[in-house]
Design a protein around this motif. Structure first.
Motif, PDB file in Angstrom:
ATOM      1  N   GLY A   1      -4.522 -54.689  16.276  1.00  0.00           N
ATOM      2  CA  GLY A   1      -5.881 -54.387  16.468  1.00  0.00           C
ATOM      3  C   GLY A   1      -6.639 -55.421  17.586  1.00  0.00           C
ATOM      4  O   GLY A   1      -6.052 -56.269  17.845  1.00  0.00           O
ATOM      5  N   THR A   2      -7.902 -55.031  17.859  1.00  0.00           N
ATOM      6  CA  THR A   2      -8.707 -55.790  18.430  1.00  0.00           C
ATOM      7  C   THR A   2     -10.106 -55.892  17.850  1.00  0.00           C
ATOM      8  O   THR A   2     -10.473 -54.841  17.117  1.00  0.00           O
ATOM      9  CB  THR A   2      -8.899 -55.207  20.090  1.00  0.00           C
ATOM     10  N   GLY A   3     -10.860 -56.892  18.221  1.00  0.00           N
ATOM     11  CA  GLY A   3     -12.292 -56.728  17.664  1.00  0.00           C
ATOM     12  C   GLY A   3     -12.482 -58.185  16.894  1.00  0.00           C
ATOM     13  O   GLY A   3     -11.455 -59.187  17.253  1.00  0.00           O
ATOM     14  N   PRO A   4     -13.351 -58.355  16.023  1.00  0.00           N
ATOM     15  CA  PRO A   4     -13.545 -59.916  15.463  1.00  0.00           C
ATOM     16  C   PRO A   4     -12.198 -60.003  14.664  1.00  0.00           C
ATOM     17  O   PRO A   4     -11.829 -59.235  14.127  1.00  0.00           O
ATOM     18  CB  PRO A   4     -14.888 -59.408  14.441  1.00  0.00           C
ATOM     19  N   HIS A   5     -12.176 -61.251  14.363  1.00  0.00           N
ATOM     20  CA  HIS A   5     -10.958 -61.884  13.625  1.00  0.00           C
ATOM     21  C   HIS A   5     -11.102 -61.462  12.185  1.00  0.00           C
ATOM     22  O   HIS A   5     -12.234 -61.962  11.625  1.00  0.00           O
ATOM     23  CB  HIS A   5     -10.728 -63.403  13.869  1.00  0.00           C
ATOM     24  N   LEU A   6     -10.081 -61.210  11.542  1.00  0.00           N
ATOM     25  CA  LEU A   6      -9.865 -60.736  10.063  1.00  0.00           C
ATOM     26  C   LEU A   6      -8.655 -61.426   9.766  1.00  0.00           C
ATOM     27  O   LEU A   6      -7.537 -61.079  10.197  1.00  0.00           O
ATOM     28  CB  LEU A   6     -10.158 -59.447   9.760  1.00  0.00           C
ATOM     29  N   VAL A   7      -8.723 -62.303   8.710  1.00  0.00           N
ATOM     30  CA  VAL A   7      -7.402 -62.902   8.461  1.00  0.00           C
ATOM     31  C   VAL A   7      -7.177 -62.308   6.800  1.00  0.00           C
ATOM     32  O   VAL A   7      -8.069 -62.645   5.959  1.00  0.00           O
ATOM     33  CB  VAL A   7      -7.611 -64.381   8.352  1.00  0.00           C
ATOM     34  N   LEU A   8      -6.034 -62.010   6.640  1.00  0.00           N
ATOM     35  CA  LEU A   8      -5.602 -61.600   5.236  1.00  0.00           C
ATOM     36  C   LEU A   8      -4.593 -62.279   4.671  1.00  0.00           C
ATOM     37  O   LEU A   8      -3.433 -62.376   5.508  1.00  0.00           O
ATOM     38  CB  LEU A   8      -5.197 -59.965   5.546  1.00  0.00           C
ATOM     39  N   LEU A   9      -4.761 -62.762   3.795  1.00  0.00           N
ATOM     40  CA  LEU A   9      -3.821 -63.717   2.941  1.00  0.00           C
ATOM     41  C   LEU A   9      -3.217 -62.976   1.721  1.00  0.00           C
ATOM     42  O   LEU A   9      -3.785 -62.741   0.898  1.00  0.00           O
ATOM     43  CB  LEU A   9      -4.256 -65.168   2.606  1.00  0.00           C
ATOM     44  N   HIS A  10      -1.826 -62.994   1.761  1.00  0.00           N
ATOM     45  CA  HIS A  10      -0.951 -62.141   0.774  1.00  0.00           C
ATOM     46  C   HIS A  10      -0.873 -63.247  -0.535  1.00  0.00           C
ATOM     47  O   HIS A  10      -1.262 -64.399  -0.622  1.00  0.00           O
ATOM     48  CB  HIS A  10       0.429 -62.242   1.192  1.00  0.00           C
ATOM     49  N   GLY A  11      -0.508 -62.389  -1.773  1.00  0.00           N
ATOM     50  CA  GLY A  11      -0.321 -63.097  -2.963  1.00  0.00           C
ATOM     51  C   GLY A  11       0.940 -63.958  -2.998  1.00  0.00           C
ATOM     52  O   GLY A  11       1.959 -63.924  -2.147  1.00  0.00           O
ATOM     53  N   GLY A  12       1.410 -64.508  -4.371  1.00  0.00           N
ATOM     54  CA  GLY A  12       2.606 -65.304  -4.771  1.00  0.00           C
ATOM     55  C   GLY A  12       3.586 -64.350  -4.774  1.00  0.00           C
ATOM     56  O   GLY A  12       3.349 -62.995  -5.139  1.00  0.00           O
ATOM     57  N   HIS A  13       4.832 -64.626  -4.478  1.00  0.00           N
ATOM     58  CA  HIS A  13       5.887 -63.589  -4.441  1.00  0.00           C
ATOM     59  C   HIS A  13       5.567 -62.523  -3.425  1.00  0.00           C
ATOM     60  O   HIS A  13       5.692 -61.144  -3.568  1.00  0.00           O
ATOM     61  CB  HIS A  13       6.491 -63.061  -5.560  1.00  0.00           C
ATOM     62  N   GLY A  14       4.832 -62.956  -2.229  1.00  0.00           N
ATOM     63  CA  GLY A  14       4.382 -61.826  -1.332  1.00  0.00           C
ATOM     64  C   GLY A  14       4.750 -62.182   0.091  1.00  0.00           C
ATOM     65  O   GLY A  14       5.542 -63.009   0.391  1.00  0.00           O
TER      66      GLY A  14
END
Length: 190
Positions: A14-27
């Motif tokens: 995508g495009t637009g403002p930055h959004l960072v998504l961090l996964h869980g353990g064993h992920g």
């Protein structure tokens, strides 16, 4: 992205403002696979395999949370620029990483923690997790799938039902098989 001592794998949608998504353990980045399409309509969605997970190398010293957070921050700076504002969300162990990242790196405009780890309170699993590594080593795909399905049901999902479909089972299995960072003791600590 290569940063001192480690290579961190990132994906952008995508495009637009930055959004960072961090996964869980064993992920892996795949923890967010059902959310990416919608979010990418509004944001530049950045999803890493955190160091020691998925396609990313293990940061050194191995098992060190500060090294993992620093490598994540440094590699993000390469991608979007140091000090560039971004929104940040972390799931489970990723919530612990997100809080450390937000404290370390200026520019976090919003922080969302989803089922975050690292707060030292008791967990409430609905059952005992089964050991999956022996099933993986045996090469018995049906046994591995059964263990993974059980573990998803008692640990990752509120209601089992139809939520454990082929995609959920694939994401969980692939992510577990490619985890090298040991987060459990960090997740359980305060």
């Amino acid at each position: 992205v290569d940063v001192p001592g480690v290579t961190v794998s990132w994906r952008r949608f995508g495009t637009g403002p930055h959004l960072v998504l961090l996964h869980g353990g064993h992920g892996s980045w795949l923890h967010w696979v059902r959310n990416i399409e919608f979010l990418a309509r509004h944001f530049s969605v950045w999803v890493p395999d955190l160091p020691g997970y998925g396609a990313s190398a293990l940061a050194h010293p191995a098992g060190d949370l500060d090294a993992l957070v620093r490598a994540t921050a440094d590699s993000l700076d390469v991608l979007i620029g140091a000090g560039t504002p971004f929104r940040l969300a972390g799931f489970s162990f990723g919530g612990l990483v997100a809080t450390r990242l937000a404290a370390l790196r200026p520019g976090v405009t919003q922080l969302a923690l989803l089922g975050s780890a690292g707060h030292g309170t008791a967990r409430r699993p609905r059952g005992k997790l089964l050991e999956w590594k022996a099933a993986a080593r045996s090469g018995d795909a049906a046994a591995l799938a059964g263990v993974m399905r059980h573990n998803l049901g008692v640990h990752m999902l509120h209601a089992q039902g139809d939520a454990i479909d082929a995609l959920a089972l694939h994401v969980h299995t692939v992510s577990c098989l490619h985890t090298r960072f040991r987060s459990r003791h960090l997740s359980l600590a305060a």
